[in-house]
Design an enzyme around this catalytic site. Structure first.
Site, mmCIF file in Angstrom:
data_model
loop_
_atom_site.group_PDB
_atom_site.id
_atom_site.type_symbol
_atom_site.label_atom_id
_atom_site.label_comp_id
_atom_site.label_asym_id
_atom_site.label_seq_id
_atom_site.Cartn_x
_atom_site.Cartn_y
_atom_site.Cartn_z
ATOM 1 N N HIS A 190 40.054 42.111 34.937
ATOM 2 C CA HIS A 190 40.550 41.212 35.972
ATOM 3 C C HIS A 190 39.712 39.945 36.148
ATOM 4 O O HIS A 190 40.020 39.125 37.009
ATOM 5 C CB HIS A 190 40.635 41.968 37.306
ATOM 6 C CG HIS A 190 41.426 43.228 37.223
ATOM 7 N ND1 HIS A 190 42.788 43.240 37.006
ATOM 8 C CD2 HIS A 190 41.052 44.537 37.294
ATOM 9 C CE1 HIS A 190 43.216 44.498 36.963
ATOM 10 N NE2 HIS A 190 42.179 45.294 37.120
ATOM 11 N N ILE A 205 44.312 39.586 34.604
ATOM 12 C CA ILE A 205 45.428 39.864 35.524
ATOM 13 C C ILE A 205 44.905 40.270 36.898
ATOM 14 O O ILE A 205 43.752 40.662 37.062
ATOM 15 C CB ILE A 205 46.336 40.970 34.965
ATOM 16 C CG1 ILE A 205 45.534 42.261 34.728
ATOM 17 C CG2 ILE A 205 47.023 40.500 33.690
ATOM 18 C CD1 ILE A 205 46.380 43.452 34.296
ATOM 19 N N GLY A 208 46.244 45.686 40.296
ATOM 20 C CA GLY A 208 47.457 46.286 40.860
ATOM 21 C C GLY A 208 47.260 46.669 42.316
ATOM 22 O O GLY A 208 48.171 46.528 43.144
#
Length: 424
Positions: A190, A205, A208
């Site tokens: 991340h 990314i 989540g």
């Protein structure tokens, strides 16, 4: 695998600073004083903070010892379940114990669910997490194929086909993952472009569980009035990844004691969280009623209220507008109206007209957010007002309508009723 396969407990100590850091990581701003200011009367974490004490515990699980052919770069976080047993204090010391719930052989990979039970120093339960992960390339080891039914933790939570009851959009920022990781989710995927590339991603990314927290925050505000005692549990399935900077749109449907929801990355028009729900309890059930509103209707409360049909027609009038027209109306009005009505039998009912959030909403019960204007009157008086048979100013001057809150906003009510006029 069973719950009996457990691992050493991990201690998590936190202060108000850590609560603020988490809330900022899931998009809280200076306007959310109850989330970012320790001296606010309602200060505390969004309930999804419950995943944070489990991070250290999850890092201590020896996946290589319990899973065949384990490769951490092949791990995908598939689902998350969090049950809040007791609201979190603004600071404290918690103990989290991880254990294996299930290991399933899916051929091309294996599905592993690890639970984490978190207690306070006195041994009282605070929350339970279940992390469900898919490990690619770790299947075909002769294990069982199907897991157990664990109620809310394994519920399918299919979104209804009707229009959402509430929609909230929030743009993430490009530094969101860099901020969120400070709460303890240190996965380099991340933050490090090289590690992201190894994982098959163009850019690092968003976590989540950051998207999970953002959606949880939307529901916490919309349906729980920011009351942690109203938030029982949350379950999600991670469908797609999110790039920092994208806009997340949470669509919500009330069904009984659940809020079903899904989250869309607006710019790519893809669902990133699906099969998701928050189970409500306490005051949230009283506020929103025991059943979901029928499609196209405002859900009449118990008792005989002539105004129910009027609110249905107002709702239909708003929904008949184009998206641009509805958004223009919300931009113009910028207010939530709450109506407290009394019928001939002395029964009371509450309705709301939300022209402040999303594309507007009409329904029974209070809005999930605080009302700007509260209007109290008789059921039959509102019917006359909605149909144009009575004048709002004259009713107010004669004492037939009482207004609390931002009284000047009540002057916009006439235009709203005129635009969405009831034909009663």
């Amino acid at each position: 695998a069973a719950k009996s396969l457990s691992f050493p407990a991990e201690v998590f100590e936190y202060k108000e600073r850590d609560v603020i850091l988490y809330n900022l990581g899931i998009g809280a701003t200076h306007k959310d004083l109850h989330l970012v200011y320790e001296n606010s009367d309602a200060f505390g974490p969004v309930p999804t903070f419950g995943v944070v004490p489990s991070f250290t515990a999850m890092n201590s699980v020896p996946f290589g010892d319990i899973l065949p052919s384990f490769n951490p770069m092949m791990l995908l976080h598939g689902e998350q379940y969090l049950e809040i047993i007791k609201p979190f204090p603004s600071s404290g010391k918690l103990i989290s114990t991880p254990y294996v719930v299930d290991i399933l052989d899916k051929g091309k990979g294996c599905v592993t669910t690890v639970g984490v039970k978190t207690t306070d120093e006195n041994g009282e339960d605070i929350c339970i997490n279940e992390f469900t992960m898919f490990i690619r390339g770790a299947g075909n080891f002769g294990g069982k194929k199907e897991g157990s039914n664990r109620g809310a933790a394994t519920a399918v939570n299919q979104a209804p086909s009707r229009k959402p009851d509430h929609v909230v959009q929030e743009k993430t920022h490009e530094d969101q993952a860099a901020l969120y990781r400070l709460s303890g989710d240190w996965n380099p995927l991340h933050i490090d472009p090289e590690m992201a590339a190894v994982g098959g991603f163009d850019v690092p990314i968003l976590h989540g569980l950051c998207s999970f927290g953002i959606a949880g925050k939307h529901i916490f505000k919309t349906y729980c009035n920011n009351d942690p005692a109203s938030f029982k549990n949350i379950k999600v399935r991670f469908a797609k990844t999110v790039n920092p900077g994208e806009t997340l749109e949470t669509s919500m449907w009330r069904e009984g004691n659940k809020v079903l929801f899904q989250v869309r990355a607006v710019e790519r028009n893809v669902i990133i969280i699906s099969n998701a729900a928050v189970e409500l309890q306490g005051d949230a059930l009283k506020a929103a009623g025991p059943a979901a509103a029928p499609a196209g209707g405002a859900a009449a409360p118990a008792g005989n209220f002539k105004s129910a049909a009027a609110f249905d027609q107002i709702k239909a009038g708003i929904e008949a507008m184009s998206k641009a027209e509805r958004e223009a109306q919300v931009k113009k009005v910028k207010a939530i109206f709450q109506f407290e009505l009394t019928n001939e039998a002395g029964q009371t009912a509450t309705y709301h007209v939300d022209l402040k959030n999303g594309a507007g909403n009409v329904g029974s019960g209070p809005s999930g957010a605080k009302a700007d204007v509260i209007i109290s009157t008789k059921d039959e008086v509102f019917v006359d007002l909605a149909s144009g048979k009575a004048n709002a100013q004259k009713l107010f001057m004669s004492g037939q309508i009482k207004v609390k809150g931002q009284v000047m906003l009540a002057t916009k009510l006439g235009d709203i009723l005129k635009t969405n006029k009831s034909k009663l």
